[in-house]
Design an enzyme around this catalytic site. Structure first.
Site, short mmCIF file in Angstrom:
data_model
loop_
_atom_site.label_atom_id
_atom_site.label_comp_id
_atom_site.label_asym_id
_atom_site.label_seq_id
_atom_site.Cartn_x
_atom_site.Cartn_y
_atom_site.Cartn_z
CB VAL A 128 6.66 1.52 1.24
CG1 VAL A 128 5.59 1.27 0.18
CG2 VAL A 128 6.01 2.08 2.51
N GLY A 129 9.21 -0.06 -0.10
CA GLY A 129 9.86 -0.67 -1.27
C GLY A 129 9.98 -2.18 -1.12
CD GLU B 265 16.00 5.11 -8.41
OE1 GLU B 265 16.86 5.15 -7.51
OE2 GLU B 265 16.29 4.93 -9.61
N GLY C 70 10.33 5.75 -2.96
CA GLY C 70 9.80 5.98 -1.62
C GLY C 70 10.71 5.37 -0.58
CB SER C 71 10.09 4.59 2.93
OG SER C 71 8.93 3.78 2.81
CB CYS D 184 16.35 9.98 -1.76
SG CYS D 184 16.24 10.63 -3.42
CE LYS E 274 0.04 6.16 -3.81
NZ LYS E 274 -0.31 7.41 -3.14
CD GLU F 112 15.98 8.56 3.69
OE1 GLU F 112 15.03 7.78 3.74
OE2 GLU F 112 16.47 8.98 2.63
P1 NAP Z 1 6.62 6.06 1.28
O1 NAP Z 1 5.85 6.13 2.51
O2 NAP Z 1 7.39 4.83 1.00
O3 NAP Z 1 5.62 6.39 0.09
C1 NAP Z 1 5.99 6.41 -1.26
C2 NAP Z 1 4.76 6.13 -2.10
O4 NAP Z 1 4.35 4.79 -1.88
C3 NAP Z 1 3.58 7.01 -1.78
O5 NAP Z 1 2.89 7.32 -2.97
C4 NAP Z 1 2.76 6.11 -0.88
O6 NAP Z 1 1.41 6.42 -0.81
C5 NAP Z 1 2.98 4.79 -1.55
N1 NAP Z 1 2.66 3.63 -0.72
C6 NAP Z 1 2.53 3.55 0.62
N2 NAP Z 1 2.21 2.31 1.00
C7 NAP Z 1 2.12 1.56 -0.12
C8 NAP Z 1 1.83 0.20 -0.38
N3 NAP Z 1 1.55 -0.67 0.59
N4 NAP Z 1 1.83 -0.23 -1.66
C9 NAP Z 1 2.12 0.60 -2.67
N5 NAP Z 1 2.39 1.92 -2.48
C10 NAP Z 1 2.41 2.39 -1.22
O7 NAP Z 1 7.70 7.20 1.18
P2 NAP Z 1 7.43 8.74 1.45
O8 NAP Z 1 7.26 8.90 2.91
O9 NAP Z 1 6.39 9.23 0.58
O10 NAP Z 1 8.81 9.37 0.95
C11 NAP Z 1 9.94 9.42 1.72
C12 NAP Z 1 10.89 8.28 1.42
O11 NAP Z 1 11.14 8.15 0.02
C13 NAP Z 1 12.27 8.50 2.00
O12 NAP Z 1 12.72 7.33 2.65
C14 NAP Z 1 13.15 8.82 0.81
O13 NAP Z 1 14.50 8.55 0.90
C15 NAP Z 1 12.54 8.03 -0.25
N6 NAP Z 1 12.86 8.61 -1.55
C16 NAP Z 1 13.78 8.00 -2.36
C17 NAP Z 1 14.13 8.55 -3.58
C18 NAP Z 1 15.10 7.91 -4.51
O14 NAP Z 1 15.13 8.25 -5.67
N7 NAP Z 1 15.92 6.96 -4.08
C19 NAP Z 1 13.53 9.73 -4.00
C20 NAP Z 1 12.60 10.33 -3.16
C21 NAP Z 1 12.29 9.75 -1.95
P3 NAP Z 1 0.83 7.47 0.30
O15 NAP Z 1 1.06 8.79 -0.28
O16 NAP Z 1 -0.60 7.15 0.40
O17 NAP Z 1 1.59 7.21 1.55
#
Ligand code: NAP
Ligand code: MG
Length: 457
Positions: free
Chosen positions: A212-213, A230, A208-209, A264, A155, A357
């Protein structure tokens, strides 16, 4: 299909594509197809699976300029970054194409028999990917998972589905059988949540965040489903007085403002030894003001826009006025979700700009007095993803590297992600590791088999 989503170019604010989104039933159908495809994919001979993955890598290579342009248009990534990203996907797939013949088990000495271990694929792997690096992060999940004999449902983030959809087409073109690698655009709360809840998805790999993680991990707990996470970061760039200060200052902006700070691994806290703080800030100001912020499709641009209007609002809330602003870089006028690179000099170590962050082009610089203080400040974070240490003292470089609680550190440079080395976070930055030689094993279960050699009487 219940809905469609208008994909917006963040540099122009124009709609560039409309993508159908899957609902829960369509997600379930895709998971069922992935489950059925697993039966044959797992039994493809290792050498043949390797060959198919090599062809997939070649298809990505042949399409890399198109993939890069798609990412510029969908995500506002600079052209030079997007080209690197497409190349990274190619290299990641090529690297893991070496894995099928190398999923080597053990033979363990036992009495009266032979004992061997197998690395069995899990089944259907669900990958959930964010919008900040849509292509590479997708490949870090699907390439080792496929190599280990799993099928993958992926996804992409709602905001950035275009390159992932193209990668699924390229996989088919390369001969990867239908339903082995499916990209399923949709909402996180629908498609992503279904991966977590569906009993036939055997593992989740989520980037992701942290919030949500946490939800994903709690959902996986209901099924005792393995999960790799991650998550976020608030990484420190620690600059000692004995370092090459010119180089440290010249490179610091790119370590936090690259991808408009939506990284990130962004070194968003810059810790500078007090005796060189003033000099460092002078050098940093020149470097930040020299950054080329503009049209991401221009090959000379060094920073593009933020991903969305709401992301720009989130970031701007961290800089409500000029009180803490030391200096700013430039930003274009006109349409696009622009935010100039901004350097803050907070005076209080509890300030939220040093702990949360921001995920935008905002860096905070603080002075420190000695090595112990540098380590203390660096570790004063819920996160622990990456970081950098600048010093000419080898002993100190190693002491501080060992003392900082983070998964990916870099001395006298800012590199943190190489596909052949492990990547992942300490503390709230995640769980498990991606990339590196061991990644395929994270998509397997170890099975132990004992074979009796006793003579039957
Ligand atoms: P996010 O809101 O956590 O979304 C990540 C993914 O999860 C998206 O595909 C999102 O779908 C999906 N998602 C949302 N709610 C969900 C649920 N209830 N169940 C399952 N999946 C769900 O993060 P983001 O805003 O896209 O990205 C930014 C964050 O990612 C930052 O905090 C960043 O640090 C972190 N990040 C970490 C790394 C790493 O490797 N450590 C790398 C990149 C980013 P939608 O698109 O529909 O929201
Ligand atoms: Mg989100």
């Amino acid at each position: 299909m219940t809905a469609s989503y208008d994909v917006i170019n963040p540099a122009t604010e124009r709609v560039v594509a409309t993508v159908d989104q899957l609902d829960r039933d369509a997600t379930d159908e895709a998971i069922a197809r992935a489950r059925a495809a697993f039966v044959s994919w797992r039994s493809v001979a290792p050498g043949d699976r390797a060959r198919l993955l090599r062809r997939f890598a070649e298809a990505v290579d042949a399409d890399s300029e198109n993939l890069a342009q798609l990412e510029v248009t969908n995500s506002g990534h600079t052209l030079s970054n997007a080209r690197w990203e497409a190349g990274n996907v190619r290299d990641v797939i090529a690297y893991y194409s070496g894995a099928p013949e190398r999923l080597i088990g053990q033979q363990i000495p036992v009495a009266d028999g032979v004992d061997v271990t197998f690395h069995e694929p899990l089944g259907v792997v669900g990958a959930i990917v964010p919008w900040n690096f849509p292509m590479p992060i997708a490949s870090w999940a699907f390439a080792p998972a496929l190599a280990a004999g799993n099928t993958v449902v992926l996804k992409p983030a709602e905001l950035t589905p275009l390159t992932a959809l193209r990668l699924a087409e390229l996989a088919l073109d390369a001969g990867i059988p239908e339903d082995v690698f499916q990209v399923l655009p949709g909402k996180g709360s629908v498609v992503g949540q279904r991966f977590v809840d569906h009993p036939d998805v055997a593992k989740i790999v989520f980037t992701g965040s942290t919030d949500v993680g946490r939800l994903v991990m709690a959902g996986c707990a209901q099924h005792i489903k393995p999960v790799t996470l991650e998550l976020g970061g608030k990484s420190a760039n620690v600059v000692f007085a004995d370092s090459d200060l010119e180089l440290a200052a010249a490179t610091a902006p790119y370590a936090v403002f690259d991808n408009a700070g939506q990284d990130c691994c962004a070194r968003s806290r810059i810790l500078v030894e007090r005796s060189v703080y003033d000099r460092f800030m002078e050098l940093l100001e020149t470097a930040v003001k020299g950054m080329v912020v503009g049209d991401p499709s221009d090959a000379t641009s060094e920073m593009g826009p933020l991903i969305s209007a709401s992301q720009r609002e989130r970031v701007a809330a961290y800089v409500p006025n000029d009180d803490q602003v030391a200096f700013r870089g430039s930003q274009p006028s006109g349409p696009g979700f622009w935010f100039a690179p901004t350097v803050l000099a907070p005076t209080d170590l509890t300030d939220r700009v040093l702990h949360e962050e921001i995920f935008g082009p905002v860096a905070a610089v603080v002075p420190f007095d000695d090595e112990a203080a540098a380590i203390r400040i660096a570790n004063d974070s819920e996160f622990g993803l990456s970081g950098s240490i600048w010093t000419r003292d080898v002993g100190r470089a190693l002491r501080v590297s060992r003392a900082i609680e983070a998964g990916n550190l870099s001395v006298n440079s800012h590199s943190s992600v190489r596909y052949w080395t492990p990547f992942g976070g300490f503390k709230s930055s995640g769980l498990g590791r991606e990339l590196g030689p061991d990644a395929p094993f994270a998509f397997t279960e170890t099975k132990n088999v004992f074979i009796s050699t006793k003579e039957s009487s």
